[in-house]
Every structure is written in structure tokens, then in C-alpha cells.
Design an enzyme around this catalytic site. Sequence first.
Site, PDB file in Angstrom:
ATOM      1  N   HIS A   1       0.834  -1.197   0.000  1.00 17.95           N
ATOM      2  CA  HIS A   1       0.000   0.000   0.000  1.00 17.95           C
ATOM      3  C   HIS A   1       0.871   1.250   0.000  1.00 17.95           C
ATOM      4  O   HIS A   1       1.889   1.318   0.701  1.00 17.95           O
ATOM      5  CB  HIS A   1      -0.928   0.000   1.218  1.00 17.95           C
TER       6      HIS A   1
ATOM      7  N   LYS B   1     -13.198   5.095   7.307  1.00 16.63           N
ATOM      8  CA  LYS B   1     -13.685   6.117   6.373  1.00 16.63           C
ATOM      9  C   LYS B   1     -15.211   6.111   6.318  1.00 16.63           C
ATOM     10  O   LYS B   1     -15.839   7.149   6.115  1.00 16.63           O
ATOM     11  CB  LYS B   1     -13.097   5.877   4.983  1.00 16.63           C
TER      12      LYS B   1
END
Length: 909
Positions: free
Chosen positions: A151, A578
Site C-alpha cells: 500500500h 472512512k
Amino acid sequence: MRNPALSIDVDRPTSRHVRQNAHLLSDLLIEAITYLEGEEKAELVAKARKAASREDVVNGDAPLLDHLFSDLTTEQAVFLARAFASHSLLANIGEDVAGRRRHAEADAQPGDERPRTLIDAVKALKAAGKSDAELAKIFAAMNVVPVLTAHPTEVRRRSMVDRETEISRLMALRRHHLPPDLEAEIRESLFREIALMWRTRLYRPERITVKDEIRNALSIVRTSILPAIIDLYGDWTGKIGQHGQLAPLLKMGSWLGGDRDGHPGVNGQTLKLALSSQSRVILDWYAGEVRKLWSNLAVSTAYTPVSDELLALAAQAKDPSVHRIDEPYRLALELIFDRLTAVSQKLTGAPVAFASGVTSVEPYAHPDAFVADLSVIIDSLERNGGERLVGSALRTLVEVAKACGFHLMSLDLRQNADVHERTLDELFRRAGTGVEYLKLDEDARCKVLIDELSHQRPLVSPFTAYGEETSKELATMEAAAQAVRDYGHGCLGAYIISKSATLSDMLEPLVLLKQVGLVWGGAAPRASVKVAPLFETIGDLENGPAVLRQWLELPLSRTILGDRPVQEIMLGYSDSNKDGGYVASRRGVATGASALAHEADRMGVGLQLFHGRGGSVGRGGGPAAEAVLAQPAGTVQGRIRMTEQGEMIARRFGDQPTARRNLDGLAAAVLMASERPIPKRDPKVEGAMTALAQSSFEGYRALVYDDAAFEDFFWSVTPISEIVGLNIGSRPASRTASRKIEDLRAIPWVFSWSQARFMLPGWYGFASGVERAGLSVEQLRDLAGNFDFFASLLSNMELALAQSQMGIAARYVALSPDKANAERIFATIRREHEAATGLALAIRGGAALLDNQPDLAESVALASRSVDPLNHLQLELLSRRRAGDIDEELRLAIQLTVAGIAAGLRNTG
């Protein structure tokens, strides 16, 4: 410049070491800049640092610094960005060196802290009454797997990381009372490395490729992670090996080359490359160890008997030397070496290191055969009084071979459930089945999929041309099937299904894998690779136990899971954050884990949870061992997988001692967490936590998703647009081309808030949640005192609050063209931050953030001193860019500040 919310004791020994290291490295950086760039540029750096040291930079009030930056040419801005970024990196090195010294001193002192090594954990459990038989049973089930991912939160190039590693090594050589000539020699070497670092690009000019990511990760695996694993197995074999099999205890996993979710660059070729590259690393190590054993075991049958099995093995060797005819151990090792060379030729296309050339012997068909040959040697030595002739080296080699096979790290496959749906829809249509899969409801989909798994007939035809997406999916799965044939079943970890929400999401990849022979259909379907749903949103985490129950109620699930059924499930910290904010996300993961464990236990199946954590608090970050110990009781069960990603790989595993400490600590934590009894939770405690999670969820959603102006606020006050253009990862930042928060990946979302120093994903929603839920400070203290999960949540949130700087964040808010909405939204954020800080301190009874963790407080303060000026420089450059300056050098300068801030903060994603 000091954060007023932090309190630092500068007279602590660690603090003195940090300051001494920082001063030396800072002086050497200025010396290198003077030497390479001249006095004038060195004076510019000194002037900027002096201005930064005299002003309240942390609160955004720095008129001298801002005036200096506003007068800079673009070329000077690039130069200063490099200087501040380099200073930040060097400050981190100085802190890490002091930290390792502190750890070494702490290890030398007996204490009453929790066990931090597996050996100490075993001692603690034996002292608590565990028998050897009970420990052997525990070890037989243990499976601890850190999983490396690519990532994009590591901004530094591998070349820069290597440079930093060498500087760190040299700093570690410095001790008190060194001879003056040696001190001078080390200082000159440090100067040379820092000068070379100055002339090395901090970040990549072009976007990194998957091949680069594989190579970068394997560099750390080769130099620190693998040596650490070898050391640990060497210790464990001698000290706790009698308690049971060790090989399943610690393994490494990887997503590098296998994670296709939203990544067009990952395919069958990258899967092959990853496994081949990994294989080369481990086979070279095996070969080196076998050569060492060959050198040592020049044991003659004239002086000692050997087993018949060893003689039979030695007879297969192709060594023509008459001088070794009475040395069966050497002959056997020669054969083993040649067969390893043949394996390497087959899997990587080249012989192993130390090989004289191509060999004609048959390669090992699988790692078990290699282990079997080594076991023949061990058995012969033991039966004939020679066990101590090679120490623990031979047994360590066997244990590592059991853990690493010929693949080194198990490679996971990951894909989005939406892709599976589209692929199957095309396969059903092209096969003429009459099934319009995308139009089916959930029940109908499950019926069709279960039927496909009940027979061996494939959907795929070699005579049919498929669309690009379907062809790519099938080619990747075929590459995975070939990998299993070449490397053995252990080369693949799990097949992770992103965006899992239903039972059909679990069945779909099984039908696809059936097309390439990794799943066998019939009355009792079997599988070579297990599927693992990834529950990512708050809603999916809540629904996860129901999906697991539906899966385990299917008869086919039992045959697919095998004789010792263990179902793996991945929990997503990032997207759930999120989606619903920090508190709701962490609560959702914890309650989901408990409910999944209960469901699996009720259905008679083992559970292995895979925690998808990042480096930042908002993405589940924090020390891995502490995270394990904070898991709900009954959810670890000796088995855990955890992602290690981005910048945290270098931080946790960048050198062998650090890698060993973290891996050993993780294994110890898993053992201790597995033996913790499940407490009877007070319903009032559960009710309070549930109310807090729900109310914080509502408060977070009210800001992020319900406020119509928030989306524009985010894009205008953070450097998200500039981050998208920074070449820090091979994966696109967003799943689609839209600006919607829902479509943005969690990593750039967190990364952007870190750059602007909000750290919003790590704390927002807590204070408003407390208020909405009507909870008192006394109730929250009771929660923290009786609920490890909540105590851990508060501790990590306090770190995020300490790292955030609302004064600097306010300057970013000024970038927004919509002043009224920006100021309105920021006022809400600032009130929440102040309230959260007050609550964190009131609950703990602290006077300042992190005053109960002085080392961590100092780390945050040190990073702030290095990074704050970079934020001010970034603000100046963003203002120019958004005013219409499209100079390429300006873009470079902005990206340098992004890279410098990220490298300085170190847990930005």
C-alpha cells in the site's frame, strides 16, 4: 515550536541521547550541504531553521518563516524542501538509535512487565500451571503471520532507505569513551553517507511498478526479516522445541504481486514474478546452510557408525571423489545441495548461490522431501552420538524449511467481489446456460453457484474468446494453479474477497477457481486454496457473523475446509474508518470479531482472523503486540494474520534486531492473548460502548457525508490532488474517476489528513459521540479501567490528538476558495478536537497529552520540530500552485514537501 499539549522531560536519559544524536546528524547535514552546495545555500538553511526555532510554528503563527518562504524562488523552495526533509529523516534515525539503546538496556534489566518474547511467555504460562502437554497442544495450533503489502504510504525510494540503514548502523557504533581516532573515523563515514543521501533523490520520478515493489520488499526480507526468523527458530528450537511443532508458529505472508483489487498492474505475470523472486531468496539461504554443514560434517565411517537410511541417501550422490567415499554425511549433503540447485533451476531459471553449474539430478518435488532428507541426517547423528556436532544449525534449517518451503512467503490473492460478479456473468452467458447472473437476486445466485460446485463440468471453454477483464481473471487464476503445482500448496495463502457482504460473495471465487483446477466440484467439493471474505464497512462487519453462519451451514463448506476446519476472515480497519469514523470502526471490528468467534465455535470450526491494519491510528495502527493483546478474549485462538504495509515495513523490520524484537513480541502476544479467559462483561459496560459507537458514527457521518460542502472542503484544504500525483505506489488512489469520498481509497484519505496535520480519521467523532450518548467522565473511566479494548482505543486516539496540529491545520483551511463553508466546517472540527483532548486527559487524569508515555511524547515532539517548517513551506507552495503557477519545478517542490512530511511523521497511512 513545541506543542503546548505535550510535556517533555529533557533530562531523561533517552531524551539526552535523542538530542545528542539529533545535534550530531544535523551538524553533519549542514556540513555536507556546505561542502556540496556552498556557503550561501547552507546559510539559507540555517536562516530558515533559526526562524523556525524562534516562532510559534506549531500554532501556525510564524511571520518570519512565512516571509522568508514567500520570497523564495522556486529553485530555492526545492532546495529548502530537500533540506528540511533530510533533517527530518536524520532526526528519525537519531531517535531510533536511541530507542534501540533503550530497548537493549531494558532487556538487560529484570522487570515485572508482560512477556515480550515467546520464551518468556512460555515461562509465564508454565508458572501459571500449564503442562508441557498443554503447551504442545497450543503450539500445534499456533499460526502467526505478518503479511507484507505494498500500500502506497512509503514515500522513500529503496536507495534512500538503504542509505538511512547505513547511517543508523554507524550511529549504533558510537559509544562513550571511544578512542579519538575511531570516533573521527565513524564521524567521517557518517559525513560521507549523509553527503551521499543529499545527492540521492528522496522519491521516485516515475510511478513505481509492481516489480519495483516486489524487489523493495524482498530487500528488507533478505537483509532483516529472514535473518530474524532464522535467529528466532534457532532459539525456539533449543529452548521450547520440546513443547511441540514450531514450524506453523511463525510464517510470513505477502500481497506483493497478488493483490488485484483495483490494481490494473497485478496479474498472472506479477504472481509468477513474486513467487520466483521469493523462491530465489530462500533457496539461496538453504544452499548456504547446506554448504556450511557440508564443510563441518567431514565425519568418517572409520570412526563412527551411521544409519542405513543415511548410507542409502549418500549412495545417490554423484560425487566422484575417492576422498569422500567414507564420508556419508558429506555425500548426503552434496546430494541435497544438487537437488536444491535443480529446484532453483526449475523455479527461478538459475542455479542457487554457490553452485558450480547446472546439475542433472532430479529436483525435489516439494519441500517435504527436502525436510525428509535433512531429517535422515539428524536421525543418524542422534542415533550415533553426534547430535551436538552441528549444534542447533541443522534443526533450525529444518524448522525454517517447514515454515518457508520453497516459496518463502505465502502469497495471497485478492480481488473485488464486483469483478467476480462480472466475470461469472460473462462465463454463464458464453457457456449458453441461460443464466443472467447479474440480474439474479441473492438466493438465486447462491442456488446457481452451489449447483456449479456440485459437479466437475467447467464453464470455461478453450474455444471461446472472452472479454479483457474475464481473460485477465482467468489467466491470473491459471497462474495461481500452476504455482501450486510448482511450489506446493503452501505457496498460496488465502483468496481474499474485497467488499464481501453476502454468501454469494464467498461462493463466486470458488466457482472461478474450479475453472483452473484449484477447486474440485462434486458431491464433496475440495479446494487447494481457501477463500476469506473481507468485511470492510460498518454494516458489513455487523452482518459478517450471519454470512459466516450461512457459509458453515452449507455441507460443501465442511469438505472445502478439510479435516481440521479453520475459516479465515479478514477485518478491514481502513474502509470501516472512512465509512463510520474511528470509534465506530474500532468497535465494529471488535464486536464483529467476537461475534465471528462465537459463531465459528458454535459451528465447530476454528477461526483465523486477518486484521487489515495500516500505520496510522485511523487505520488501526499502533504497536502490533499491543493490538493483539487488546483483541477481544476468545478471538485470537493461537492464530492471527496482520498486514504490515507502507512505511511501517521499514520501521518495524528495517534492521535485524528490530525485526526480531517485533516478530518475537508478536508471537508472545498471540500466545498470551490466546490463553486469556473470556470475561463476563457487565451489560452496562456493553451498553455504554454500543451507545458511544453509534453516537460517534452519527456525529462522524453528519460531517463527512451529510454536510454538502464537506467534499469540496476536503479537496481544497488538503493536498489530496498533489498526493494523487506523487509516485509513491503502483496502485491508483481512487477506485473510480469521481471525487466522491466513498470512491476514494482509504489510504490517500488518511494520508491527506496527515499532511494537513488534522489527523482527523484518528479521533473525530469521539467527543460528539460522548455528548450524544450522555456519558460522564466517571463512566468513561470505568470503561477504560475494565475494558482493555476501550483503554487501547483511548491510548491510540491520544497519539493521534498529539500528532494533530490545529494551528497548522487552520492555515490549510485558508486555502479554500469557499471561505464561509471552510471556516464553518473547521470550527466544528476544532471544537471536536478540543473536546476530545479534554476528555482524553480527564479520563486518564493526565495534565498533558502522552505525559504517561514520555518516550512517545518525545517522539511526537521531535517529529513536529522537523515537520512543522515543511508544512509552512508546503502552504506557500500550494498557494502559488492554486493561484495558477504551473511551473514544473513548483510541482516538484510541493511533492518534496509531501514526501518530507510523510517521512517525518512516519505513520501517515
